[in-house]
Design a protein around this motif. Structure first.
Motif, mmCIF file in Angstrom:
data_model
loop_
_atom_site.group_PDB
_atom_site.id
_atom_site.type_symbol
_atom_site.label_atom_id
_atom_site.label_comp_id
_atom_site.label_asym_id
_atom_site.label_seq_id
_atom_site.Cartn_x
_atom_site.Cartn_y
_atom_site.Cartn_z
ATOM 1 N N VAL A 44 25.027 45.590 39.843
ATOM 2 C CA VAL A 44 24.799 45.187 41.229
ATOM 3 C C VAL A 44 26.043 45.500 42.046
ATOM 4 C CG1 VAL A 44 25.625 42.823 40.823
ATOM 5 C CG2 VAL A 44 24.092 43.278 42.744
ATOM 6 N N GLU A 45 25.840 45.872 43.296
ATOM 7 C CA GLU A 45 26.960 46.124 44.207
ATOM 8 C C GLU A 45 26.861 45.194 45.401
ATOM 9 O OE1 GLU A 45 28.824 49.751 46.886
ATOM 10 O OE2 GLU A 45 28.133 50.133 44.852
ATOM 11 N N LEU A 46 28.012 44.624 45.791
ATOM 12 C CA LEU A 46 28.098 43.732 46.944
ATOM 13 C C LEU A 46 28.784 44.456 48.091
ATOM 14 C CD1 LEU A 46 29.197 40.398 45.226
ATOM 15 C CD2 LEU A 46 26.897 41.223 45.689
ATOM 16 N N ARG A 47 28.333 44.173 49.315
ATOM 17 C CA ARG A 47 28.925 44.754 50.520
ATOM 18 C C ARG A 47 29.536 43.632 51.354
ATOM 19 N NH1 ARG A 47 25.072 48.152 51.939
ATOM 20 N NH2 ARG A 47 23.791 46.506 52.837
ATOM 21 N N LEU A 48 30.815 43.777 51.685
ATOM 22 C CA LEU A 48 31.523 42.755 52.452
ATOM 23 C C LEU A 48 31.103 42.789 53.914
ATOM 24 C CD1 LEU A 48 35.111 43.194 50.968
ATOM 25 C CD2 LEU A 48 33.443 41.433 50.397
ATOM 26 N N LYS A 49 31.146 41.634 54.558
ATOM 27 C CA LYS A 49 30.841 41.520 55.983
ATOM 28 C C LYS A 49 32.126 41.288 56.765
ATOM 29 C CE LYS A 49 26.103 39.710 55.810
ATOM 30 N NZ LYS A 49 25.230 38.583 56.251
ATOM 31 N N GLY A 50 32.123 41.757 58.007
ATOM 32 C CA GLY A 50 33.281 41.544 58.866
ATOM 33 C C GLY A 50 34.529 42.167 58.277
ATOM 34 N N ASP A 51 35.632 41.422 58.392
ATOM 35 C CA ASP A 51 36.917 41.909 57.884
ATOM 36 C C ASP A 51 37.309 41.227 56.580
ATOM 37 O OD1 ASP A 51 37.203 43.628 59.993
ATOM 38 O OD2 ASP A 51 38.300 42.204 61.239
ATOM 39 N N ASN A 52 36.350 40.688 55.868
ATOM 40 C CA ASN A 52 36.661 40.032 54.604
ATOM 41 C C ASN A 52 37.131 41.055 53.571
ATOM 42 O OD1 ASN A 52 35.810 37.128 54.974
ATOM 43 N ND2 ASN A 52 33.926 38.161 55.585
ATOM 44 N N THR A 53 38.009 40.607 52.709
ATOM 45 C CA THR A 53 38.520 41.428 51.610
ATOM 46 C C THR A 53 38.393 40.630 50.314
ATOM 47 O OG1 THR A 53 40.788 40.628 51.952
ATOM 48 C CG2 THR A 53 40.126 42.661 53.103
ATOM 49 N N VAL A 54 38.590 41.319 49.197
ATOM 50 C CA VAL A 54 38.497 40.684 47.888
ATOM 51 C C VAL A 54 39.893 40.534 47.309
ATOM 52 C CG1 VAL A 54 37.570 40.870 45.553
ATOM 53 C CG2 VAL A 54 36.200 41.622 47.502
ATOM 54 N N ALA A 55 40.247 39.322 46.909
ATOM 55 C CA ALA A 55 41.557 39.069 46.320
ATOM 56 C C ALA A 55 41.666 39.748 44.952
ATOM 57 C CB ALA A 55 41.789 37.566 46.185
ATOM 58 N N ASP A 56 42.899 40.061 44.582
ATOM 59 C CA ASP A 56 43.120 40.731 43.292
ATOM 60 C C ASP A 56 42.684 39.867 42.115
ATOM 61 O OD1 ASP A 56 44.117 42.941 44.589
ATOM 62 O OD2 ASP A 56 46.207 42.293 44.439
ATOM 63 N N ASP A 57 42.783 38.546 42.262
ATOM 64 C CA ASP A 57 42.403 37.642 41.174
ATOM 65 C C ASP A 57 41.013 37.057 41.388
ATOM 66 O OD1 ASP A 57 43.002 36.125 43.362
ATOM 67 O OD2 ASP A 57 44.151 34.609 42.286
ATOM 68 N N CYS A 58 40.176 37.767 42.129
ATOM 69 C CA CYS A 58 38.842 37.265 42.446
ATOM 70 C C CYS A 58 38.003 37.082 41.176
ATOM 71 C CB CYS A 58 38.138 38.211 43.419
ATOM 72 S SG CYS A 58 36.494 37.645 43.914
ATOM 73 N N ASN A 59 37.278 35.971 41.131
ATOM 74 C CA ASN A 59 36.392 35.681 40.007
ATOM 75 C C ASN A 59 34.964 36.059 40.385
ATOM 76 O OD1 ASN A 59 35.776 34.378 37.389
ATOM 77 N ND2 ASN A 59 34.625 32.962 38.672
ATOM 78 N N MET A 60 34.318 36.871 39.525
ATOM 79 C CA MET A 60 32.964 37.356 39.793
ATOM 80 C C MET A 60 32.001 36.737 38.790
ATOM 81 S SD MET A 60 31.090 39.482 41.625
ATOM 82 C CE MET A 60 29.336 39.144 41.469
ATOM 83 N N ASN A 61 30.909 36.147 39.303
ATOM 84 C CA ASN A 61 29.904 35.533 38.438
ATOM 85 C C ASN A 61 28.520 36.068 38.769
ATOM 86 O OD1 ASN A 61 31.480 33.433 36.936
ATOM 87 N ND2 ASN A 61 31.936 32.761 39.015
ATOM 88 N N VAL A 62 27.752 36.365 37.739
ATOM 89 C CA VAL A 62 26.354 36.761 37.880
ATOM 90 C C VAL A 62 25.521 35.774 37.077
ATOM 91 C CG1 VAL A 62 24.635 38.543 37.444
ATOM 92 C CG2 VAL A 62 26.925 39.186 38.215
ATOM 93 N N ASN A 63 24.596 35.114 37.760
ATOM 94 C CA ASN A 63 23.803 34.041 37.138
ATOM 95 C C ASN A 63 24.696 32.980 36.516
ATOM 96 O OD1 ASN A 63 21.472 35.298 37.915
ATOM 97 N ND2 ASN A 63 20.813 35.900 35.872
ATOM 98 N N GLY A 64 25.825 32.730 37.151
ATOM 99 C CA GLY A 64 26.734 31.686 36.683
ATOM 100 C C GLY A 64 27.666 32.086 35.578
ATOM 101 N N HIS A 65 27.659 33.351 35.157
ATOM 102 C CA HIS A 65 28.502 33.812 34.061
ATOM 103 C C HIS A 65 29.467 34.883 34.558
ATOM 104 C CE1 HIS A 65 25.616 31.603 31.771
ATOM 105 N NE2 HIS A 65 24.643 32.444 32.096
ATOM 106 N N TRP A 66 30.669 34.834 34.004
ATOM 107 C CA TRP A 66 31.700 35.771 34.422
ATOM 108 C C TRP A 66 31.247 37.210 34.191
ATOM 109 C CZ3 TRP A 66 34.363 39.590 31.898
ATOM 110 C CH2 TRP A 66 35.485 40.117 32.556
#
Length: 654
Positions: free
Chosen positions: A384-406
């Motif tokens: 899956v690919e996510l598209r950011l809105k506005g001027d939001n950015t992703v932090a280097d230590d961002c945690n990603m979960n799909v269906n509640g799992h890393w």
């Protein structure tokens, strides 16, 4: 003294008005009180005058002529005595729309003449019909007294216009006060005037479109009364991209009514009470350009994708099911979902995609095989690919979960891509699930020296119900290394070699065989030795049953490499002596007994062949021992001379 009786239909028409398609009943009580006061003043005077005339006509004639009551349109207001005029002083009271209905007179007042008739010929005579206010509202006939109320309805509008250009910054509010309402705001509860509207920025039309769900809005507008005016507060709450959007509102909103007494007319035996009813409206005429200014970059530390369906049965077609939390709707969105049919390449030994399904048709390439439905026994991978809105950015230590799992993710130009977020072996439903009691790992390399590079050699026994996915090490300094390139290639603090003084912990990732699951009681053996472990947060655990479907574990197996001891320093070699040219002694004939000993000559030649003094000689030299110094100086040469002298002496004796 006076009674009242109305036709119910006429009464409803006089006390209600239709505004915006809704009947609004008004305060008839206020108007009736005012009308009663008016009638008491107008009808009581003739009776009073008649009574006083019988007693002393000359004494009271002047008083009666100057004592008509002044009606006031207000609740519980008492009639006031004032000089008789055709128009009473104006008294305004804001109320709901109404038709003033005075009380009917009784039979006692039906024969009484109006006060103005008793004062005919003076300045208080009735006004000519040509100067009277033309009735525009409802004329009420009041009982047997023939008293009528003539109401003229006049609408009054207060225009609420917003400036043409308004700038909104994200997270901040803009407040604008409209002009004061003419006549003041109503005294009744103003809850109906408070409105909160939600608008979504529509980039296609360039407008702010009204929506009902606050979570889907970008701009919130609140209309509320403040004092004698209305206030509009605009707030940029959403995640729409910066730009200009048109906000419009064209609507008239009823807010209240005020009554004004304008005079009394007489037609024969009829009394006509004249009044003007003012209906007040707020007229919104908003047509403004709203410029949205996005705030500074906001680094996101958590990304979540929910509701992904990963349990398709054979024959089912893939479909888009992923959602994001409502609280993050202004930060990012689903760009597309993807399923790939994976097939093992026998030459490379790796799984490669051979067919695809995308939720976005634009992602397909010419000649690409499409997945029409899932087939039993085949393996599929979800991304899956996510598209950011506005001027939001992703932090280097961002945690990603799909269906509640890393899930591992990779940054893209305008979002993140989550490859292999989940996978599925398409099979028929399982009739019975079984727990895995023991996980066995053999051949694992778990001890290293400082400077060693990580190697991964673990495996599971044949027929194991636990499927090993990867091995990994984590260091107390934050370093990581993984046996699978898919995860290893994206590690930033990578363990290239084990460092001394750093503690390293061994970890494993398992999936159960079909129809099996792990439990909190599942035991772990590494190289034949039972080992404790902690279940990692990325594990997929059913909160109700406690079944573990994917198991990331950190084993209680650690090691800390020691630093290599430093080698002893080598002694500094002594400098080699400089070689001297060898001088051979000159051959001499054997000395005769009578000749002088050759000691002096031999010594001088031998001294030239002396070698460098040894360490022990140098030490002796430093003691100041003359004898030792002499021996050291002569060395081997002295001993040779002494031996030659001794031989010569023996020959002389012979």
């Amino acid at each position: 003294m006076y009674g009242s009786h109305f036709d119910k239909q006429a009464q409803r028409e006089s006390t209600c008005s239709l505004v915006h398609g809704t009947w609004r009943c008004v305060g008839a009580k206020i108007a009736c009180a005012g009308a009663c006061a008016l009638m008491v003043g107008q009808l009581l005077l003739p009776s009073l005058a008649l009574a006083t005339e019988c007693a002393d006509p000359d004494a009271v004639a002047g008083e009666v002529a100057t004592a008509p009551a002044t009606p006031a349109v207000a609740e519980d207001a008492a009639p006031a005595t004032a000089p008789t005029t055709d128009a009473a002083p104006t008294v305004q009271t804001v109320a709901e729309p109404q038709q003033t209905t005075p009380a009917d007179t009784t039979d006692e007042s039906s024969d009484a003449a109006p006060a103005e008739q008793n004062a005919s010929g003076d300045d208080n005579a009735a006004m000519p019909a040509s100067n009277a206010i033309m009735p525009c509202g409802v004329t009420d006939v009041v009982g047997g007294s023939d008293v009528r109320v003539n109401t003229t309805v006049v609408p009054r509008y207060t225009d609420c216009v917003l400036p043409c250009n308004v700038t909104l910054e994200k997270g901040q509010s803009y407040t604008y006060d409209f002009p004061d309402v003419e006549g003041g705001m109503p005294n009744e509860p103003l809850c109906e005037l408070v409105e909160t509207k939600y608008y979504r920025a529509d980039t296609a039309s360039g407008t702010l479109v009204e929506v009902q769900d606050a979570s889907m809005s970008d701009v919130t507008a609140r209309f509320e009364p403040v004092g004698d005016h209305m206030r509009l507060t605009l707030t940029f709450t959403g995640g729409a991209a910066g730009g200009s959007y048109r906000l419009t509102r064209n609507e008239a909103l009823y807010i209240g009514t005020a009554l004004e007494y304008t005079g009394t007319d007489y037609e024969g035996s009829s009394t006509i009470l004249n009044e003007t009813r003012y209906d007040y409206y707020l007229r919104y005429a908003i047509n403004s350009e709203i410029t949205l200014v996005a705030s500074e970059n906001e680094a996101l530390h958590n990304l979540d994708v929910n509701d992904v369906k990963t349990d398709y049965a054979p024959g089912e077609a893939p479909r888009a099911t992923a959602t994001i939390p409502a609280a993050d709707a202004d930060k990012y969105e689903i760009a597309y979902e993807c399923w790939e049919e994976m097939e093992l390449n026998m030459e490379s030994g790796e799984s490669v995609p051979v067919a695809f399904w995308y939720s976005d048709p634009a992602k397909y390439k010419p000649g690409m095989k499409k997945i029409e439905h899932f087939e039993e026994g085949k393996f599929y991978m979800y991304s899956v690919e996510l598209r950011l809105k506005g001027d939001n950015t992703v932090a280097d230590d961002c945690n990603m979960n799909v269906n509640g799992h890393w899930a591992h993710h990779v940054k893209t130009v305008n979002g993140v891509f989550v490859p292999n977020a989940d996978n599925m072996l398409c099979e028929a439903p399982i009739d019975e699930w079984r727990a895995i009691d023991l996980i066995e790992i053999n051949g694992a390399t778990t001890i290293f020296k400082a400077g060693d590079k990580p190697v991964f050699t673990a495996g599971t026994p044949a027929g194991s119900d636990s499927i090993l996915q990867c091995e990994f090490w984590t260091g107390s300094d934050g370093g990581e290394v993984n046996s699978v390139d898919f995860w290893d290639q994206n590690i930033t603090n990578h363990i290239d070699a084990f460092k001394p003084g750093v503690t390293y912990r061994y970890g494993l990732y398992f999936k159960p065989a079909r129809g099996f699951y792990f439990t909190p009681n599942t035991k772990l053996k590494i190289n034949g030795v039972e080992c404790g472990y902690q279940v990692g947060e990325a594990s997929e655990v059913d909160p109700e049953s406690g079944w573990i479907y994917t198991l990331w574990l950190d084993a209680d197996l650690t090691f800390t490499p020691e630093a290599m001891p430093a080698p002893d320093p080598q002694p500094t070699p002594e400098p080699k002596p400089t070689p001297q040219p060898e001088t051979k002694p000159e051959a001499k004939p054997e000395a005769k007994p009578s000749a002088k000993p050759a000691t002096t000559t031999t010594v001088s030649k031998t001294v030239e062949k002396t070698t460098q003094a040894k360490k022990g000689d140098a030490v002796l030299a430093t003691t100041g021992d003359t004898t030792a110094m002499t021996v050291a100086a002569l060395g081997i040469a002295g001993a040779t001379v002494a031996a030659a002298g001794l031989a010569a002496t023996k020959r002389c004796k012979r």
